[in-house]
Design an enzyme around this catalytic site. Structure first.
Site, short mmCIF file in Angstrom:
data_model
loop_
_atom_site.label_atom_id
_atom_site.label_comp_id
_atom_site.label_asym_id
_atom_site.label_seq_id
_atom_site.Cartn_x
_atom_site.Cartn_y
_atom_site.Cartn_z
N ARG A 292 0.82 -1.21 0.00
CA ARG A 292 0.00 0.00 0.00
C ARG A 292 0.86 1.27 0.00
NH1 ARG A 292 -5.21 0.33 2.58
NH2 ARG A 292 -4.65 -1.57 3.67
N CYS A 358 -26.63 -1.67 -8.55
CA CYS A 358 -27.88 -1.77 -7.79
C CYS A 358 -27.64 -2.27 -6.37
CB CYS A 358 -28.84 -2.69 -8.54
SG CYS A 358 -29.11 -2.09 -10.19
N1 LLP Z 1 2.34 -9.30 3.46
C1 LLP Z 1 1.26 -10.04 3.76
C2 LLP Z 1 1.45 -11.42 4.23
C3 LLP Z 1 -0.02 -9.49 3.62
O1 LLP Z 1 -1.08 -10.23 3.93
C4 LLP Z 1 -0.17 -8.15 3.16
C5 LLP Z 1 -1.50 -7.56 3.01
C6 LLP Z 1 1.00 -7.42 2.86
C7 LLP Z 1 2.24 -8.02 3.03
C8 LLP Z 1 0.96 -6.01 2.35
O2 LLP Z 1 0.57 -5.11 3.33
P1 LLP Z 1 0.62 -3.51 3.07
O3 LLP Z 1 2.04 -3.09 2.99
O4 LLP Z 1 -0.12 -3.25 1.80
O5 LLP Z 1 -0.08 -2.93 4.24
N2 LLP Z 1 -7.69 -5.10 0.96
C9 LLP Z 1 -7.35 -4.40 2.18
C10 LLP Z 1 -5.96 -4.72 2.65
C11 LLP Z 1 -5.69 -6.20 2.78
C12 LLP Z 1 -4.28 -6.49 3.27
C13 LLP Z 1 -3.93 -7.89 2.97
N3 LLP Z 1 -2.56 -8.23 3.28
C14 LLP Z 1 -7.54 -2.90 1.98
O6 LLP Z 1 -7.94 -2.48 0.90
O7 LLP Z 1 -7.32 -2.11 2.91
#
Ligand code: LLP
Length: 428
Positions: A292, A358
């Site tokens: 992210r 919808c």
């Molecule tokens: N590593 C693992 C094992 C993960 O499960 C995730 C995210 C990441 C790294 C990456 O994390 P980041 O750096 O992006 O925080 N769909 C949700 C977020 C789901 C996160 C899933 N895992 C949203 O839109 O907020």
């Protein structure tokens, strides 16, 4: 009037033109892209992505490390190729993601395979492609991998994901580090499993993994997790097990607010890197899996206002993007900002921005003050992460196009889906 958007992205700026202010992304006018490629349209900034990746690279430069971009966040193969060129490796959670990475020009060796439910086929595919490491989430998975590796005559590289029972203080749907969440293995149990794995000829222990959640704005739970992982590494080393890397999971959360009130401070970022560098011994590599914070604010979703509608005391802007393009507001109540591509001050009004799907949950942003007319374009911000990758064909809507901007040039990195492509695998 225009907004200071530097908290969200230094690449989004309003330029004074004629009577009003016009929104640019890097050196390109977003209105031009919306007109040229149509909407809904995802637009990404190459420079933003590069700068965000380099924050992690610089922060860890004094220590052996690996930055494994989390592919689920935005898996366009052009972006993967770009990130690889910039030095990233990859965190994948399915065979499909691994195949994307391979397609983008990286090797299996540069990938770590995460996830609680890897199938036999996926594990076989990963081993056949010399996966860098498989992050194991249960004893059943460990035994299964051992069996598969033995039958293939291979030595599977592994790391056990521990669940440290730490509250990441984020949305409950994306909090993963508590025992009540399905992820990881309790640390004490993991210690026993390492002893078991150490005796297996077809398993090769590489490291320890921990990921407690996403969109983490208070870094103290991350600092605590680092401590727990290092503690386990020391115990394992004392028992004669060599640990080559420690993987601390995803990155730090990003700002979604126009005023930057949710921005993680420079001091907090500093303390995160300082904790890693202080606690992890030099001979052990630091691995992280950010997503992210690399692409989130490097993306916008452009959409065109179709209709303006008044109902009681509510004003709706009905746009041509919908929850199938951007699910986060419906799924997590996420507050994405909406701004005009051309500002007209005298039309300001507070709108709920909704799509044509919808469902009452089909909102993209609520209570946003905008000066807009029908057929104007708006940009939904922070749309680089978990937006296209969560998109679907719900309501038989075609998936949006994606464009990558680099200074004053733009290239299409995904064509808009056609009706024929959408139904291609259906049988009459
Ligand atoms: N590593 C693992 C094992 C993960 O499960 C995730 C995210 C990441 C790294 C990456 O994390 P980041 O750096 O992006 O925080 N769909 C949700 C977020 C789901 C996160 C899933 N895992 C949203 O839109 O907020």
């Amino acid at each position: 009037m225009s907004y200071d958007l530097s908290h969200i992205s230094s690449e989004l700026t309003y330029h004074k033109e004629n009577e009003g202010s016009v929104l640019y992304f890097e050196d390109i006018k977003l209105q031009t892209l919306a007109e040229q490629y149509g909407t809904p349209l995802f637009v990404y900034s190459q420079r933003h992505i590069q700068q965000c990746l380099s924050i992690y690279q610089k922060g860890l430069s004094s220590h052996p490390h690996g930055i494994y971009y989390s592919v689920k966040v935005n898996s366009n193969i052009n972006l993967l190729n770009e990130l690889h060129r910039l030095g990233a490796r990859f965190d994948v959670v399915s065979q499909g993601e691994l195949q994307r990475v391979l397609q983008a020009g990286a090797s299996g060796q540069e990938c770590v395979f995460s996830g609680v439910g890897k199938t036999d086929d996926e594990l076989i595919f990963a081993l056949q492609n010399s996966i860098g490491c498989i992050n194991i989430e249960s004893f059943s998975e460990l035994q299964n991998l051992n069996k598969i590796a033995t039958s293939l005559g291979k030595k599977a590289p592994i790391s056990l994901r521990i669940n440290p029972n730490i509250d990441a203080k984020t949305h409950p749907y994306i909090s993963t580090g508590l025992h009540k969440n399905k992820f990881g293995i309790v640390a004490q149990e993991a210690y026993e499993l390492y002893q078991w794995a150490h005796k297996q000829a077809n398993l090769k222990i590489l490291g320890i993994t921990c990921h407690i959640g996403s969109q983490i704005l208070d870094v103290s739970p991350l600092l605590e997790a680092i401590e727990k992982v290092v503690e386990l590494a020391k115990k394992l080393q004392q028992s004669g097990i060599e640990i080559k890397h420690l993987d601390f999971g995803g990155g730090i959360g990003i700002s979604y607010q126009k005023d930057g009130s949710d921005q993680v401070s420079a001091e907090a970022w500093q303390s995160y890197f300082a904790q890693l560098l202080k606690l992890v011994p030099k001979e052990i590599e630091i691995h992280i899996e950010p997503g992210r914070s690399i692409v989130g604010n490097g993306g916008v979703l452009l959409t065109q206002v179709q209709y303006l509608k008044e109902q009681g005391d509510h004003s709706f802007a009905i746009v041509d993007a919908a929850m199938n393009d951007m699910l986060r507001p419906a799924l997590y109540d996420a507050d994405h900002q909406a701004i005009e591509l051309q500002i007209i001050d005298n039309l300001k009004k507070v709108y709920d921005i909704v799509g044509p799907v919808c469902e009452t949950a089909d909102f993209l942003a609520r209570g946003k003050e905008l000066g807009i007319q029908e057929k104007d374009y708006i940009a939904l911000l922070s749309a680089g992460a978990y937006c296209f990758s969560l998109s679907s064909n719900y309501n038989s809507r075609l998936k949006a196009a994606e464009v990558l901007v680099c200074k004053d040039t733009a290239k299409v990195i995904r064509q808009r889906e056609t009706f024929e492509q959408m139904i291609a695998s259906e049988l009459l």
